[in-house]
Motif scaffolding. Structure first.
Motif, PDB file in Angstrom:
ATOM      1  N   SER A 231       0.825  -0.948   0.277  1.00 32.61           N
ATOM      2  CA  SER A 231       0.421   0.039   0.184  1.00 32.61           C
ATOM      3  C   SER A 231       1.026   1.517   0.037  1.00 32.61           C
ATOM      4  O   SER A 231       1.997   1.575   0.162  1.00 32.61           O
ATOM      5  CB  SER A 231      -0.435   0.356   1.147  1.00 32.61           C
TER       6      SER A 231
ATOM      7  N   THR B 110      -6.284   0.846   7.584  1.00 29.16           N
ATOM      8  CA  THR B 110      -5.577   1.969   6.960  1.00 29.16           C
ATOM      9  C   THR B 110      -4.510   1.392   8.927  1.00 29.16           C
ATOM     10  O   THR B 110      -3.558   1.350   9.290  1.00 29.16           O
ATOM     11  CB  THR B 110      -5.548   2.838   7.377  1.00 29.16           C
TER      12      THR B 110
ATOM     13  N   CYS C 283      -1.363  13.390   3.353  1.00 26.02           N
ATOM     14  CA  CYS C 283      -2.081  11.920   3.147  1.00 26.02           C
ATOM     15  C   CYS C 283      -1.896  11.756   1.653  1.00 26.02           C
ATOM     16  O   CYS C 283      -0.699  10.967   1.500  1.00 26.02           O
ATOM     17  CB  CYS C 283      -2.883  11.378   4.154  1.00 26.02           C
TER      18      CYS C 283
ATOM     19  N   HIS D 111     -10.318   9.532  -2.384  1.00 27.99           N
ATOM     20  CA  HIS D 111      -9.721  10.789  -1.647  1.00 27.99           C
ATOM     21  C   HIS D 111      -9.901  12.408  -2.398  1.00 27.99           C
ATOM     22  O   HIS D 111      -9.886  13.546  -1.660  1.00 27.99           O
ATOM     23  CB  HIS D 111      -8.227  10.228  -0.372  1.00 27.99           C
TER      24      HIS D 111
ATOM     25  N   THR E 204      -0.742  14.104   9.393  1.00 31.08           N
ATOM     26  CA  THR E 204      -1.202  13.505   8.607  1.00 31.08           C
ATOM     27  C   THR E 204      -1.250  11.682   8.660  1.00 31.08           C
ATOM     28  O   THR E 204      -1.218  10.869   7.523  1.00 31.08           O
ATOM     29  CB  THR E 204      -0.373  13.857   7.419  1.00 31.08           C
TER      30      THR E 204
ATOM     31  N   ARG F 109      -2.819  -8.661   0.692  1.00 32.07           N
ATOM     32  CA  ARG F 109      -3.209  -8.166   1.594  1.00 32.07           C
ATOM     33  C   ARG F 109      -3.962  -9.056   2.454  1.00 32.07           C
ATOM     34  O   ARG F 109      -5.216 -10.293   1.914  1.00 32.07           O
ATOM     35  CB  ARG F 109      -4.458  -6.246   1.228  1.00 32.07           C
TER      36      ARG F 109
ATOM     37  N   ARG G 239       1.155  10.460  -1.121  1.00 33.63           N
ATOM     38  CA  ARG G 239       0.643   8.702  -1.952  1.00 33.63           C
ATOM     39  C   ARG G 239       0.780   8.510  -3.658  1.00 33.63           C
ATOM     40  O   ARG G 239       1.069   7.858  -4.113  1.00 33.63           O
ATOM     41  CB  ARG G 239      -0.681   9.003  -1.195  1.00 33.63           C
TER      42      ARG G 239
ATOM     43  N   HIS H 211     -12.066   2.403   7.129  1.00 39.10           N
ATOM     44  CA  HIS H 211     -10.990   3.209   7.625  1.00 39.10           C
ATOM     45  C   HIS H 211      -9.636   2.291   9.186  1.00 39.10           C
ATOM     46  O   HIS H 211      -8.729   2.403   8.362  1.00 39.10           O
ATOM     47  CB  HIS H 211     -10.809   4.421   8.138  1.00 39.10           C
TER      48      HIS H 211
ATOM     49  N   ASN I 156      -8.556   3.993  -4.569  1.00 40.72           N
ATOM     50  CA  ASN I 156      -8.206   4.818  -3.501  1.00 40.72           C
ATOM     51  C   ASN I 156      -7.963   6.395  -3.753  1.00 40.72           C
ATOM     52  O   ASN I 156      -8.533   7.355  -2.657  1.00 40.72           O
ATOM     53  CB  ASN I 156      -6.952   4.008  -2.656  1.00 40.72           C
TER      54      ASN I 156
ATOM     55  N   SER J 120     -11.074   0.686  -4.573  1.00 44.99           N
ATOM     56  CA  SER J 120     -10.509   0.879  -3.677  1.00 44.99           C
ATOM     57  C   SER J 120     -10.835  -0.559  -2.718  1.00 44.99           C
ATOM     58  O   SER J 120      -9.738  -1.259  -1.733  1.00 44.99           O
ATOM     59  CB  SER J 120     -10.674   1.883  -2.931  1.00 44.99           C
TER      60      SER J 120
ATOM     61  N   SER K 133      -5.487  16.896   6.499  1.00 44.19           N
ATOM     62  CA  SER K 133      -4.393  16.359   7.058  1.00 44.19           C
ATOM     63  C   SER K 133      -4.830  15.360   5.869  1.00 44.19           C
ATOM     64  O   SER K 133      -3.990  14.236   5.205  1.00 44.19           O
ATOM     65  CB  SER K 133      -5.531  15.269   8.262  1.00 44.19           C
TER      66      SER K 133
HETATM   67  C1  HEM Z   1     -11.864  12.971   5.004  1.00 42.63           C
HETATM   68  C2  HEM Z   1     -11.914  12.036   5.349  1.00 42.63           C
HETATM   69  C3  HEM Z   1     -11.795  11.107   4.699  1.00 42.63           C
HETATM   70  C4  HEM Z   1     -12.750   9.768   4.208  1.00 42.63           C
HETATM   71  C5  HEM Z   1     -14.588   9.844   4.493  1.00 42.63           C
HETATM   72  C6  HEM Z   1     -11.929   8.574   4.131  1.00 42.63           C
HETATM   73  C7  HEM Z   1     -12.130   7.496   3.528  1.00 42.63           C
HETATM   74  C8  HEM Z   1     -12.174   6.451   3.786  1.00 42.63           C
HETATM   75  C9  HEM Z   1     -12.230   5.115   3.057  1.00 42.63           C
HETATM   76  C10 HEM Z   1     -13.850   4.781   2.681  1.00 42.63           C
HETATM   77  C11 HEM Z   1     -11.568   3.748   3.114  1.00 42.63           C
HETATM   78  C12 HEM Z   1     -12.102   2.416   3.052  1.00 42.63           C
HETATM   79  C13 HEM Z   1     -11.699   2.315   1.047  1.00 42.63           C
HETATM   80  C14 HEM Z   1     -10.366   0.981   1.419  1.00 42.63           C
HETATM   81  O1  HEM Z   1     -10.412   0.342   2.649  1.00 42.63           O
HETATM   82  O2  HEM Z   1      -9.475   1.420   0.698  1.00 42.63           O
HETATM   83  C15 HEM Z   1     -10.452   5.034   3.522  1.00 42.63           C
HETATM   84  C16 HEM Z   1      -9.101   4.270   3.195  1.00 42.63           C
HETATM   85  C17 HEM Z   1      -7.355   4.998   3.110  1.00 42.63           C
HETATM   86  N1  HEM Z   1      -7.814   6.631   3.466  1.00 42.63           N
HETATM   87 FE1  HEM Z   1      -9.423   7.488   4.247  1.00 42.63          FE
HETATM   88  N2  HEM Z   1     -11.376   8.759   4.837  1.00 42.63           N
HETATM   89  C18 HEM Z   1      -9.878   9.965   4.682  1.00 42.63           C
HETATM   90  C19 HEM Z   1      -9.416  10.972   4.790  1.00 42.63           C
HETATM   91  C20 HEM Z   1      -8.363  10.065   5.227  1.00 42.63           C
HETATM   92  C21 HEM Z   1      -7.385  10.742   5.731  1.00 42.63           C
HETATM   93  C22 HEM Z   1      -6.725  12.103   6.282  1.00 42.63           C
HETATM   94  C23 HEM Z   1      -6.061   9.839   5.373  1.00 42.63           C
HETATM   95  C24 HEM Z   1      -4.514   9.900   5.554  1.00 42.63           C
HETATM   96  C25 HEM Z   1      -3.634  10.733   6.751  1.00 42.63           C
HETATM   97  C26 HEM Z   1      -6.709   9.211   4.688  1.00 42.63           C
HETATM   98  C27 HEM Z   1      -5.774   7.961   3.994  1.00 42.63           C
HETATM   99  C28 HEM Z   1      -6.947   6.526   3.746  1.00 42.63           C
HETATM  100  C29 HEM Z   1      -5.472   5.691   3.132  1.00 42.63           C
HETATM  101  C30 HEM Z   1      -4.207   5.515   3.300  1.00 42.63           C
HETATM  102  C31 HEM Z   1      -6.636   4.148   3.096  1.00 42.63           C
HETATM  103  C32 HEM Z   1      -6.534   2.809   2.876  1.00 42.63           C
HETATM  104  C33 HEM Z   1      -5.386   2.955   1.583  1.00 42.63           C
HETATM  105  C34 HEM Z   1      -5.355   1.458   1.210  1.00 42.63           C
HETATM  106  O3  HEM Z   1      -6.386   0.165   1.527  1.00 42.63           O
HETATM  107  O4  HEM Z   1      -4.203   0.614   0.796  1.00 42.63           O
HETATM  108  N3  HEM Z   1      -7.891   9.191   4.843  1.00 42.63           N
HETATM  109  N4  HEM Z   1     -10.600   6.491   3.407  1.00 42.63           N
END
Ligand code: HEM
Lengths: 572, 379
Positions: free
Chosen positions: A21, B339, A121, A200, A47, A519, A125, B335, A196, A490, A117
């Motif tokens: 990832s 993560t 992030c 975002h 972040t 994963r 990425r 999330h 993903n 995603s 944040s």
């Molecule tokens: C606005 C607010 C945010 C919402 C609504 C949100 C929502 C989500 C959701 C629903 C997923 C699940 C999708 C999956 O499983 O792949 C996800 C995954 C992820 N989010 Fe967020 N997110 C938000 C903010 C952020 C922030 C601030 C970061 C960084 C610090 C971030 C980093 C990630 C990462 C790294 C993944 C997983 C990637 C992967 O599966 O490889 N997100 N997010």
């Protein structure tokens, strides 16, 4: 990743191979010294996933009070009522901006932090992911047995040929494959990362759309009586809320006439009186030229778009038509006056202000009428009071009391057209009691003390409209659609790697090893690997003897075991 | 959307009768499931060995030397640290055969289901499923005739929405059964839930079949409300799986501590018959992950509808606010799993919280909070 620096270079590449990832690694303590170090640390905290999670959580908590306490943005009247009923806590709530939760400092702070944040992030990425796409799939780790899924067998086929065949098979399966020296590295499922990132990023598009809308939108209200017209200018609007880039100067040029209004109601059953249809029939023009009229209908749910603005049907009611004659018998007031509905059966209240009454007994006088319009009056409302029984006009009645004196309309102060300021008025009396009339259409009332007459000629309907100019919708919508598509990618695409390594052994045969990494949510990788291996046995048939037993895990392997990464936060 | 005016009272009446009939059938199905669980408690211990005997048989069959057989054994490291193997053989004439065998003692094994090994229990379970099918047919007929009686989509108020929502839940369960998934253990909770939902609908939320208020004259009603219904059913299923996961997990912990009963001193045989904790956890994650995009769509469709009706996409109306809260809660859950690496209990608590938000959004907001979404037809 700071901890990789202490490892031998092969371990660094191995660690690279095990990372699936582009989620950033996290560190728990400040690195470096001084303010910059702290700042870097704080930025990294902000972040980090953990903080993102906390912020998400706080956002949903912060949204709760706004759903339980009345909000100015929705119904400021309700806020006032609430404040009056809770005198002690209201000032505290006010201070805490609890009547404006969604524009409050604290609510904004949370989502701004969240988006900062997110930016912090997602941008690194994205770069990292672009790097991944441009680089070859990570080379096979030295020890494939350490991978979560693994299979091996001996074959008499040539090692080089097996590797080449594996390369072809992986390509055919849609993997991005690379044939290195003595091994094949392949990866698939990049759409997960794409999805993903798209998801975002779309959140930003959504935010941008809403921001644009709130900076460039304006909304006004207008009540129009049947037969009357409206031109979209500040002077004609009843109220207007603009924004930084859409002020009362910028109103779209158009206008319309309300030709008629259709309302239909349920007449039977336990939902009697419930509305079934509201339609405003209008003719409108665009620009300055008000002679070229186009016909149109506006219904709830079906606004009409006219020249950059949308016109919504919001409400409707009745406007009794009266004629008032003064003591000399001159007509001093004639026409419809909108009354405002008070309940679902359209019991309506209103006032009629006769500004130009003239003089009575040598003194300048004005008249005011206050009363009810009942579309369906009860036979006897001594007990119930003036209450309408049904929203349609089955038995219309106008109930009035009269006031004389100074209406205060000449004072220059803004006046509420739906209220009488009785400060300088006296209520007309008859036989020692308040003078009151109940009129059916066509009936007149001779006012006491020779003030003249008022006739209830009939009534018309009115409709109220919201005229809304709102840009940025397309951006928000596009963001929303992308968010869903991204989310699907995603959540439902697996990113995984497969390595194949065929090596000649000391006894002249070939050891074929296949290993995979994905994963942990899915067991599919094992099946995929098994499928591939079975296919590969066409090119590298297994020899009769037992398959080689995977080497027992070396003691030092435990610490860098892919299923328990050294860094718990970058858990795959 | 064009609406024929008027109501067909015969169809409306038929719909009501069908709902009561469906409830009666569901009630009997629920009792049948209870019998299944009761009978099944006797034979639960025999399960593991039976399953393993079965496994050994297949392994032996796969090992039989066959001409031109290709055979691969894949070693799979499981999250708990153990390993399992997956053996795939492709025979020259037959198709591929997959054999999974638990080599590691620590590997979790799914329980056999509510009936255990009891034949009586199995019979009761089969009867329950047949009854559920019958109930679902009656239920579907009720929803259909309700719609036909007014010639519109049958989810215009909370009563109709509840009926439709209950139906999707039952259909989802039956769909899983039809897809040969081993989910009959879900039967009892599904029956209890659908009876609660319909009971609440006919007693508290009932309104006569009528035309819609103008605010609902929109094709978005069909889109927004039907997806909301599906989400509701699925969230509910995930909730049941989460609860059972928590129970099973606690049971496993208690067994390790040397206790012999499940949480709250429930008999161990109940928990033995359920799928492994890991399987339940995975199931609830899968359902939630699957529904989340649809829930996102539902909210967006609602926003588009709101724009068409009131001129603004989003006004922080209580219903909108709670949909948003629910969305954020589920996002936090996904999330956390994706993560922050939260698995197991911590993530499960988040999922429960998210479901609580959903429940409040559906019942709480409609009944206790006034807003623009006054379609409920209650109070
Ligand atoms: C606005 C607010 C945010 C919402 C609504 C949100 C929502 C989500 C959701 C629903 C997923 C699940 C999708 C999956 O499983 O792949 C996800 C995954 C992820 N989010 Fe967020 N997110 C938000 C903010 C952020 C922030 C601030 C970061 C960084 C610090 C971030 C980093 C990630 C990462 C790294 C993944 C997983 C990637 C992967 O599966 O490889 N997100 N997010």
């Amino acid at each position: 990743m700071s901890d990789t620096r202490t490892r031998p270079p092969e371990d660094v590449t191995d660690a690279e191979a095990e990372r699936l990832s582009s989620a950033p690694a996290e560190s728990d303590s400040p690195t470096g010294i001084g303010v910059l170090g702290w700042f870097r640390w704080m930025w990294r905290q902000l972040t980090s996933m953990r903080v993102a999670l906390v912020l998400l959580f706080m956002l949903s908590l912060a949204a709760i009070p706004g759903s339980l306490i009345p909000q100015n943005s929705q119904n400021s009247f309700k806020v006032e009522t609430w404040k009056a009923a809770h005198k002690t806590v209201a000032p505290i709530y006010d201070k805490l901006q609890l009547f404006d939760v969604y524009s409050s400092v604290w609510f904004s702070a949370i989502y701004i932090l969240l988006f900062v944040s997110l930016a912090g992030c997602i941008i690194p990425r994205t770069w990292q992911f672009v790097g991944v796409l441009r680089a070859k799939p990570p080379a096979a780790p030295r020890n494939l047995t350490r991978m979560p899924v693994y299979a091996a067998w001996h074959s008499d086929a040539d090692a080089g040929a097996v590797n080449a065949a594996a390369y072809q098979r992986l390509k055919k399966r849609g993997f991005r494959a690379h044939l290195g020296t003595g091994a094949v590295a392949a990866e698939k499922g990049y759409l997960r990362e794409v999805g993903n990132l798209l998801f975002h990023f779309s959140l930003f598009a959504l935010l941008a759309g809403f921001a644009w809308a709130s900076l460039g939108s304006g909304q006004g209200g207008k009540l129009v009586i049947e037969g009357q017209g409206y031109a979209n200018t500040m002077t004609q609007l009843d109220d207007f809320t603009g924004s930084a880039f859409y002020t009362s100067e910028d109103l779209d040029a158009f206008g319309f006439k309300l030709d008629g209004f259709t309302a239909r109601y349920q007449t039977t059953g336990d939902q009697i009186g419930t509305a079934r249809e509201f339609t405003a029939h209008i003719r409108y023009w665009k620009g300055e030229d008000d002679t070229k009229l186009t016909k149109g209908d506006i219904q709830v749910n079906h606004p009409l778009e006219i020249g950059g603005s949308k016109v919504f049907l919001i409400g409707h009611g009745y406007a009794p038509v009266v004629t008032v004659k003064n003591a000399k018998g001159e007509i001093v007031y004639a026409g419809p006056t909108a009354f405002l509905p008070q309940d679902s059966n359209l019991t309506s209240t209103g006032v009629i202000k006769v500004n130009d009454y003239g003089e009575k007994d040598g003194r300048k006088t004005q008249l005011g009428f206050q009363g009810y319009f009942l579309p369906t009056a009860p036979d006897d409302f001594n007990k119930t009071g003036p209450i309408s029984l049904f929203p349609a006009d089955a038995k219309p009645m106008l109930v009035l009391t009269a006031w004389a004196g100074d209406l205060g309309t000449d004072s220059g102060l803004p006046q509420n057209v739906y209220q009488l300021n009785t400060q300088h008025l006296t209520q007309l009396k008859q036989d020692g009691d308040i003078a009151r009339a109940r009129l059916t259409p066509g009936q007149g009332w001779t006012l006491p003390d020779g003030y003249g007459t008022i006739t209830f000629d009939g009534y018309q309907q009115w409709a109220s409209f919201t005229v809304s100019h709102r840009p940025g919708n397309a951006v928000a919508l596009l963001g929303a659609v992308c968010a869903i598509l991204g989310l699907i990618g995603s959540l439902f695409v697996q990113r995984r790697r497969i390595w194949v390594r065929a090596t000649p052994t000391a006894d002249g045969r070939t050891l074929v090893e296949v290993a995979g990494l994905a994963r942990s949510e899915s067991a599919k990788i094992a099946e995929e690997l098994a499928d591939l291996a079975v296919d590969l046995q066409d090119d590298a048939p297994a020899t009769e003897d037992d398959p080689p037993v995977p080497a027992a895990a070396e003691p030092e392997a435990a610490e860098s075991d892919p299923t328990s990464p050294a860094d718990p936060n970058s858990k795959e | 959307m064009h609406l024929a005016s008027g109501v067909d009272p015969h169809l409306a009446d038929l719909s009501n009768k069908l709902i009561y009939s469906a409830m009666a059938v569901y009630l009997i199905a629920m009792f049948a499931h209870m019998f299944e669980w009761t009978f099944g408690s006797k034979g639960a211990v025999a399960v593991r060995s039976a399953e393993q005997a079965n496994l050994a048989e297949t392994v032996a069959a796969a090992n039989e030397p066959a001409k031109a057989a290709k055979k691969v054994t894949v070693t799979v490291a499981s999250a708990s640290g153990g390993t399992t193997t997956l053996t795939r053989t492709a025979l020259a004439d037959a198709g591929a055969t997959v054999v999974t065998s638990g080599r590691d003692e620590a590997e979790e094994i799914d329980g056999p289901g509510a009936a255990g090994t009891s034949e009586k229990g199995d019979l009761a379970g089969r009867i329950a499923v047949s009854l559920t099918v019958l109930g679902a047919l009656l239920h579907a007929g009720a929803v259909l005739t309700r719609g036909l009686s007014v010639m519109r989509w049958p989810w215009g108020n909370m009563y109709e929405f509840s009926c439709a929502f209950g139906l999707t839940m039952v259909l989802a369960y039956l769909g899983l059964l039809a897809a040969k998934k081993k989910v009959r253990w879900l039967g009892l909770p599904v029956m209890v839930a659908v009876l609660l939902i319909l009971g609440l609908a006919v007693s508290v939320l009932y309104t006569d079949s009528e035309q819609l208020v103008p605010a609902l004259h929109s094709y978005w009603l069909a889109i927004h409300v039907s997806t909301a219904t599906i989400c509701g059913g699925a969230f509910y299923a995930a909730f049941v799986a989460t609860l059972l996961f928590l129970g099973k997990d606690r049971y496993d912990q208690r067994i390790e501590l040397g206790l012999t009963t499940g949480p709250f001193n429930t008999p161990a045989s109940i928990w033995q018959r359920l799928p492994a904790a890991g399987s339940l956890d995975k199931l609830s994650y899968r359902i939630n992950a699957m529904v989340f995009p649809l829930w996102t769509f539902t909210i967006i469709a609602g926003a588009i509808w709101a724009e068409a009706a009131w001129g603004k996409y989003w006004e922080w109306d209580p219903k909108e606010t709670w949909s948003f809260i629910t969305w954020v809660a589920y996002a936090a859950y996904l999330h956390a799993r994706a993560t922050a690496g939260w698995k197991g209990r911590k993530a499960a608590y988040l999922a429960l919280l998210a479901f609580a938000c959903w429940l409040f959004n559906f019942y709480g907001v409609n009944i206790f909070v006034t807003g623009k979404h006054s379609y409920a037809g209650v109070g």
